[in-house]
Design a protein around this motif. Structure first.
Motif, PDB file in Angstrom:
ATOM      1  N   TYR A 146       0.833  -1.207   0.000  1.00 39.48           N
ATOM      2  CA  TYR A 146       0.000   0.000   0.000  1.00 39.48           C
ATOM      3  C   TYR A 146       0.870   1.261   0.000  1.00 39.48           C
ATOM      4  N   LEU A 147       1.838   1.320   0.887  1.00 42.04           N
ATOM      5  CA  LEU A 147       2.708   2.487   0.998  1.00 42.04           C
ATOM      6  C   LEU A 147       3.435   2.769  -0.315  1.00 42.04           C
ATOM      7  N   ALA A 148       3.834   1.716  -1.013  1.00 36.66           N
ATOM      8  CA  ALA A 148       4.533   1.886  -2.289  1.00 36.66           C
ATOM      9  C   ALA A 148       3.647   2.533  -3.350  1.00 36.66           C
ATOM     10  N   ARG A 149       2.334   2.420  -3.220  1.00 37.64           N
ATOM     11  CA  ARG A 149       1.410   3.005  -4.179  1.00 37.64           C
ATOM     12  C   ARG A 149       1.009   4.432  -3.824  1.00 37.64           C
ATOM     13  N   CYS A 150       1.163   4.808  -2.569  1.00 38.56           N
ATOM     14  CA  CYS A 150       0.774   6.151  -2.129  1.00 38.56           C
ATOM     15  C   CYS A 150       1.685   7.186  -2.766  1.00 38.56           C
ATOM     16  N   ASP A 151       1.086   8.012  -3.621  1.00 38.48           N
ATOM     17  CA  ASP A 151       1.864   9.021  -4.339  1.00 38.48           C
ATOM     18  C   ASP A 151       1.207  10.386  -4.272  1.00 38.48           C
ATOM     19  N   GLY A 168     -18.719 -12.400   8.495  1.00 32.44           N
ATOM     20  CA  GLY A 168     -17.511 -12.641   7.724  1.00 32.44           C
ATOM     21  C   GLY A 168     -16.814 -11.358   7.353  1.00 32.44           C
ATOM     22  N   TRP A 169     -15.985 -11.452   6.308  1.00 32.72           N
ATOM     23  CA  TRP A 169     -15.157 -10.345   5.847  1.00 32.72           C
ATOM     24  C   TRP A 169     -15.423 -10.044   4.387  1.00 32.72           C
ATOM     25  N   SER A 170     -15.257  -8.781   4.044  1.00 31.71           N
ATOM     26  CA  SER A 170     -15.239  -8.343   2.654  1.00 31.71           C
ATOM     27  C   SER A 170     -13.994  -7.481   2.482  1.00 31.71           C
ATOM     28  N   VAL A 171     -13.223  -7.747   1.435  1.00 35.34           N
ATOM     29  CA  VAL A 171     -11.988  -7.024   1.161  1.00 35.34           C
ATOM     30  C   VAL A 171     -12.053  -6.526  -0.275  1.00 35.34           C
ATOM     31  N   GLU A 172     -11.801  -5.235  -0.457  1.00 33.38           N
ATOM     32  CA  GLU A 172     -11.714  -4.650  -1.792  1.00 33.38           C
ATOM     33  C   GLU A 172     -10.382  -3.934  -1.895  1.00 33.38           C
ATOM     34  N   ILE A 173      -9.620  -4.278  -2.939  1.00 30.58           N
ATOM     35  CA  ILE A 173      -8.306  -3.672  -3.135  1.00 30.58           C
ATOM     36  C   ILE A 173      -8.154  -3.274  -4.600  1.00 30.58           C
ATOM     37  N   SER A 174      -7.873  -2.009  -4.824  1.00 26.56           N
ATOM     38  CA  SER A 174      -7.654  -1.532  -6.180  1.00 26.56           C
ATOM     39  C   SER A 174      -6.335  -2.080  -6.711  1.00 26.56           C
ATOM     40  N   VAL A 175      -6.373  -2.578  -7.933  1.00 23.65           N
ATOM     41  CA  VAL A 175      -5.152  -3.043  -8.588  1.00 23.65           C
ATOM     42  C   VAL A 175      -4.816  -2.160  -9.795  1.00 23.65           C
ATOM     43  N   SER A 176      -5.359  -0.937  -9.788  1.00 28.66           N
ATOM     44  CA  SER A 176      -5.010  -0.021 -10.870  1.00 28.66           C
ATOM     45  C   SER A 176      -3.515   0.260 -10.829  1.00 28.66           C
ATOM     46  N   ASP A 177      -2.966   0.469 -11.979  1.00 31.93           N
ATOM     47  CA  ASP A 177      -1.527   0.723 -12.115  1.00 31.93           C
ATOM     48  C   ASP A 177      -0.669  -0.455 -11.671  1.00 31.93           C
TER      49      ASP A 177
END
Length: 103
Positions: free
Chosen positions: A11-16, A34-43
């Motif tokens: 995450y930190l590597a993507r923070c610009d 339960g759990w729900s996880v959403e993670i952007s994979v743009s770029d």
């Protein structure tokens, strides 16, 4: 904790100054329970990859699933599967997916 440390570093590597405002990571508890996880994979190399929802089900209390579409990884699972969902994401980022899954 290794998986969580890896996710923090990723995450930190993507923070610009921009990515973290328009993209990001969402970890939610849900009522089924339960759990729900959403993670952007743009770029990332996964941005154009499509994986239909795939569910692994042993019982009502032992399951998880995930999909990858429109630049978003979405994982869900029972209350014990948060770390497993994050490991699935890590594996996709580090190893990619079979070419048959690419859009």
């Amino acid at each position: 904790m290794e998986t969580l440390t890896w996710l923090q570093t990723w995450y930190l590597a993507r923070c610009d100054g921009e990515w973290e405002f328009r993209e990001g990571i969402k970890l939610l508890s849900v009522s089924n329970p339960g759990w729900s996880v959403e993670i952007s994979v743009s770029d990332t190399p996964l941005e154009e990859v499509q994986i239909p929802f795939t569910k692994f089900y042993r019982s009502e209390n032992d399951w998880y699933g995930y999909l990858l579409e429109d630049g978003l990884f979405v994982g869900s699972g029972d209350p014990t599967k948060l770390e497993h969902i994050l490991r699935v994401f890590r594996n996709l980022i580090e190893n990619g997916v079979p070419s048959a899954s690419q859009g």
